[in-house]
Design a protein around this motif. Structure first.
Motif, PDB file in Angstrom:
ATOM      1  N   ILE A 411       0.641  -1.383   0.040  1.00 46.43           N
ATOM      2  CA  ILE A 411      -0.009  -0.039  -0.132  1.00 46.43           C
ATOM      3  C   ILE A 411       1.162   0.796   0.407  1.00 46.43           C
ATOM      4  O   ILE A 411       1.608   1.180   0.642  1.00 46.43           O
ATOM      5  N   GLN A 412       0.128   1.989  -0.597  1.00 50.30           N
ATOM      6  CA  GLN A 412       1.179   3.809  -0.597  1.00 50.30           C
ATOM      7  C   GLN A 412       0.179   4.551  -0.652  1.00 50.30           C
ATOM      8  O   GLN A 412      -0.925   4.597  -0.832  1.00 50.30           O
ATOM      9  N   VAL A 413       0.699   5.337   0.967  1.00 52.38           N
ATOM     10  CA  VAL A 413      -0.099   6.765   0.746  1.00 52.38           C
ATOM     11  C   VAL A 413       0.173   7.973   0.675  1.00 52.38           C
ATOM     12  O   VAL A 413       2.141   8.009   0.912  1.00 52.38           O
ATOM     13  N   GLU A 414      -0.200   9.074  -0.020  1.00 51.36           N
ATOM     14  CA  GLU A 414       0.642  10.462  -0.680  1.00 51.36           C
ATOM     15  C   GLU A 414      -0.651  11.139   0.379  1.00 51.36           C
ATOM     16  O   GLU A 414      -2.205  11.059  -0.108  1.00 51.36           O
ATOM     17  N   PHE A 415      -0.130  12.249   0.626  1.00 59.62           N
ATOM     18  CA  PHE A 415      -0.846  13.496   1.118  1.00 59.62           C
ATOM     19  C   PHE A 415       0.096  14.735   1.133  1.00 59.62           C
ATOM     20  O   PHE A 415       1.229  14.707   0.946  1.00 59.62           O
ATOM     21  N   LYS A 416      -0.372  15.473   0.627  1.00 59.78           N
ATOM     22  CA  LYS A 416      -0.470  16.882   0.429  1.00 59.78           C
ATOM     23  C   LYS A 416      -1.626  18.292   0.359  1.00 59.78           C
ATOM     24  O   LYS A 416      -2.767  17.588   0.258  1.00 59.78           O
ATOM     25  N   GLN A 417      -0.541  19.183   0.745  1.00 60.39           N
ATOM     26  CA  GLN A 417      -1.334  20.264   1.448  1.00 60.39           C
ATOM     27  C   GLN A 417      -0.614  21.540   0.771  1.00 60.39           C
ATOM     28  O   GLN A 417       0.379  21.554   0.191  1.00 60.39           O
ATOM     29  N   SER A 418      -1.481  22.608   0.197  1.00 55.90           N
ATOM     30  CA  SER A 418      -1.427  23.678   0.130  1.00 55.90           C
ATOM     31  C   SER A 418      -2.175  25.245   0.660  1.00 55.90           C
ATOM     32  O   SER A 418      -2.462  24.756   1.324  1.00 55.90           O
ATOM     33  N   PRO A 419      -1.877  26.116  -0.094  1.00 55.06           N
ATOM     34  CA  PRO A 419      -2.974  27.145   0.945  1.00 55.06           C
ATOM     35  C   PRO A 419      -4.308  26.698   0.883  1.00 55.06           C
ATOM     36  O   PRO A 419      -5.331  27.467   1.618  1.00 55.06           O
ATOM     37  N   HIS A 420      -4.856  26.266  -0.317  1.00 54.65           N
ATOM     38  CA  HIS A 420      -5.929  26.436  -0.977  1.00 54.65           C
ATOM     39  C   HIS A 420      -6.764  24.769  -0.498  1.00 54.65           C
ATOM     40  O   HIS A 420      -8.085  24.734  -0.034  1.00 54.65           O
ATOM     41  N   ARG A 422      -6.342  20.557   0.455  1.00 58.69           N
ATOM     42  CA  ARG A 422      -5.571  19.160   1.057  1.00 58.69           C
ATOM     43  C   ARG A 422      -6.004  18.030   0.546  1.00 58.69           C
ATOM     44  O   ARG A 422      -7.210  18.030  -0.266  1.00 58.69           O
ATOM     45  N   SER A 423      -4.978  17.327  -0.016  1.00 57.66           N
ATOM     46  CA  SER A 423      -5.084  16.019  -0.767  1.00 57.66           C
ATOM     47  C   SER A 423      -5.261  14.847  -0.406  1.00 57.66           C
ATOM     48  O   SER A 423      -3.751  14.446   0.128  1.00 57.66           O
ATOM     49  N   LEU A 424      -5.465  13.783   0.002  1.00 55.56           N
ATOM     50  CA  LEU A 424      -5.379  12.796   0.349  1.00 55.56           C
ATOM     51  C   LEU A 424      -4.822  11.805  -0.536  1.00 55.56           C
ATOM     52  O   LEU A 424      -6.601  10.498  -0.990  1.00 55.56           O
ATOM     53  N   ARG A 425      -3.646  10.263  -0.991  1.00 51.32           N
ATOM     54  CA  ARG A 425      -3.860   9.477  -2.046  1.00 51.32           C
ATOM     55  C   ARG A 425      -3.924   8.263  -1.557  1.00 51.32           C
ATOM     56  O   ARG A 425      -2.471   8.220  -1.285  1.00 51.32           O
ATOM     57  N   ALA A 426      -4.509   7.556  -1.650  1.00 47.94           N
ATOM     58  CA  ALA A 426      -3.785   5.823  -1.096  1.00 47.94           C
ATOM     59  C   ALA A 426      -4.280   4.704  -1.960  1.00 47.94           C
ATOM     60  O   ALA A 426      -5.580   4.693  -3.290  1.00 47.94           O
ATOM     61  N   GLN A 427      -3.149   4.258  -2.616  1.00 49.05           N
ATOM     62  CA  GLN A 427      -3.050   3.427  -3.669  1.00 49.05           C
ATOM     63  C   GLN A 427      -2.516   2.013  -2.665  1.00 49.05           C
ATOM     64  O   GLN A 427      -1.676   1.859  -2.322  1.00 49.05           O
ATOM     65  N   LEU A 428      -3.237   0.806  -3.769  1.00 47.81           N
ATOM     66  CA  LEU A 428      -3.511  -0.940  -3.290  1.00 47.81           C
ATOM     67  C   LEU A 428      -2.614  -1.188  -3.895  1.00 47.81           C
ATOM     68  O   LEU A 428      -3.295  -1.677  -5.521  1.00 47.81           O
ATOM     69  N   HIS A 429      -1.733  -2.131  -3.967  1.00 48.94           N
ATOM     70  CA  HIS A 429      -0.998  -2.455  -4.889  1.00 48.94           C
ATOM     71  C   HIS A 429      -1.616  -4.366  -5.079  1.00 48.94           C
ATOM     72  O   HIS A 429      -1.755  -5.275  -6.281  1.00 48.94           O
ATOM     73  N   TRP A 430      -1.354  -4.959  -4.121  1.00 45.01           N
ATOM     74  CA  TRP A 430      -1.981  -6.405  -4.472  1.00 45.01           C
ATOM     75  C   TRP A 430      -2.685  -6.976  -3.114  1.00 45.01           C
ATOM     76  O   TRP A 430      -2.539  -5.845  -1.175  1.00 45.01           O
ATOM     77  N   LEU A 431      -3.786  -7.323  -2.833  1.00 45.11           N
ATOM     78  CA  LEU A 431      -4.337  -7.799  -1.388  1.00 45.11           C
ATOM     79  C   LEU A 431      -4.488  -9.453  -1.335  1.00 45.11           C
ATOM     80  O   LEU A 431      -5.016  -9.802  -2.285  1.00 45.11           O
ATOM     81  N   GLN A 432      -4.427  -9.934   0.068  1.00 45.10           N
ATOM     82  CA  GLN A 432      -4.125 -11.138   0.306  1.00 45.10           C
ATOM     83  C   GLN A 432      -5.410 -11.041   0.815  1.00 45.10           C
ATOM     84  O   GLN A 432      -5.170 -10.981   2.199  1.00 45.10           O
TER      85      GLN A 432
END
Length: 443
Positions: A411-420, A422-432
């Motif tokens: 799993i890969q989580v990415e968080f970005k923030q700007s003065p205007h 906010r964004s949260l992005r999560a990517q799941l590559h495989w699931l067991q």
């Protein structure tokens, strides 16, 4: 004295005439002037001249109906027209709508015109009136349309208008560049590495030739120019701009030396087309690619193999072929800077290597990896042999090339923030799952 027999003026009875019976409005309605016209189709084509040829740019087609009455006194004019404007897309060799149809393309856009001349009337105010009546206009013109006008604006349409403006500017210029050579409508180039025979339809002929022959031999790296001929019935005259786009009129048949024939190739539309041919000594079919490019009314038909090498460097490169018998590299040619190198038909399936040519040839050796023609669709069951002892890992069979492995986290989580925002992005590559079953892919 009989008073009834007297004819005195004061005893007479005059027959009066009503004013409404003797008054006649002078509007010219009973003069009998009338004109009616009905044109089913009128077509106007704007073309750009290139030498003795023309390249279509715009095509306007419309139907017109109108009537005019009393043009010598009080004119009444009614007109109705349905225009449709198309521009020529040279990349696909088709007419595309500039002024589109309406009602789901079932009918053309409609435009109405009404014009009327009114008589001069005295509308001066009368003493005692509380309002002023404005006189009717001497001439009234009404242009209206109840349909929505849809105009297509694309990069191709803008290029057409740019070419149209360029053609008008060159036409009004007093100078002409006589060094410009006229291009043929069709040019067939041989880039296969072997000679080939070209047979064209009856509506084409060699440039500057009055012979009726349809079969021509094209040597290696040579070309042949074809132009439009006339229809077999001489009464129909030369081909128009619209008839040039019919695929049934212009086709070619190509026979590479020692291989089977490719027949009925339509050359009306640009694009890339792949054909399979067979040789007498070959167990498998090889592929031939026809590359049709269009520019300013000239279509260049390049017959080549499916493999093409383009040199993006500023120095030339030598293209080498690996010979398994002698286990050596043999030169095939030189790929010039920013040019395309067409690999011959008989060598495009071989292992190819590149090496800098010219002044850099002594400083660099041939490439360590090869350029191979991959046909995984036809050879999906081939055994691939990988050498894991080297870093990086190398594939040995069916061709030699490095192997790269990609390691992805679960799993890969990415968080970005700007003065205007906010964004949260999560990517799941495989699931067991609990059953030890892994679901691949990205989510």
């Amino acid at each position: 004295m009989n008073i009834y027999a007297c004819n005195f003026w004061f005893l007479g009875l005059d027959q009066a005439t009503e004013v409404t019976e003797s008054f006649r409005e002078q509007d010219g309605r009973n003069d009998g002037e009338s004109f009616t016209t009905d044109i089913k189709v009128v077509q106007v084509t704007l073309e750009s001249g290139l030498g003795h040829r023309t390249v279509p740019l715009l095509l306007a087609e419309s139907s017109f109906s109108g009537s005019a009455k009393n043009w010598s006194s009080l004119l009444q004019l009614n007109a109705d027209m349905t225009p449709e404007v198309n521009y020529f897309n040279e990349s696909h060799a088709v007419w595309e709508p500039l002024l589109e149809r309406v009602d789901s393309r079932t009918r053309r856009w409609n435009l109405k015109l009404e014009m009327k001349n009114n008589p001069v009337q005295d509308k001066s105010p009368v003493p005692g009136d509380d309002f002023i009546v404005l006189p009717e206009p001497r001439t009234a013109v009404n242009i209206c349309s109840k349909d929505t006008m849809n105009i297509t604006v694309s990069q191709c349409s803008l290029n057409v208008f740019a070419n149209l403006a360029k053609a008008f500017s060159e036409g009004t210029a007093s100078t002409f560049d006589y060094s410009l050579k006229e291009k043929a409508p069709f040019t067939v180039r041989n880039a296969l590495g072997i000679p080939l025979l070209v047979q064209h339809s009856a509506n084409l002929r060699l440039v500057g030739s009055s012979a009726q022959g349809k079969l021509h031999e094209v040597a290696v790296d040579q070309s042949v120019d074809l132009e439009h001929s006339v229809f077999e019935p001489s009464s129909r005259g030369k081909l128009s701009a619209l008839q040039r786009q019919e695929s049934c009129l212009f086709n070619l048949s190509i026979v590479p030396s020692g291989y089977s024939e490719i027949s009925n190739i339509a050359v009306d539309k640009p694009g890339r087309r792949l054909y399979n041919i067979r040789g007498p000594m070959l167990q498998e079919a090889v592929s031939v690619l026809l590359q049709i490019d269009a520019a300013e009314g000239n279509k260049v038909i390049t017959v080549r193999s499916p493999l093409q090498i383009k040199n993006h460097f500023s120095v030339p490169f030598s293209v080498l072929k690996f010979c398994p018998a002698s286990r050596s590299l043999q030169p095939l040619g030189v790929a010039e800077p920013h040019r395309e190198f067409h690999v011959a038909l008989e060598t495009y399936r071989c292992q190819l290597f590149v090496q800098p040519a010219g002044r850099l040839q002594a400083q660099y050796a041939a490439s360590s990896t090869c350029v191979a023609w991959k046909e995984q669709v036809h050879h999906s069951s081939e055994v691939r042999e990988v050498n894991f002892s080297k870093v990086p890992m190398m594939m040995r069979q069916p061709y030699s090339c490095p192997v790269r492995r990609n390691f992805l986290s679960g799993i890969q989580v990415e968080f970005k923030q700007s003065p205007h925002q906010r964004s949260l992005r999560a990517q799941l590559h495989w699931l067991q799952t609990a059953g030890q079953q892994r679901v691949g892919g990205a989510l």
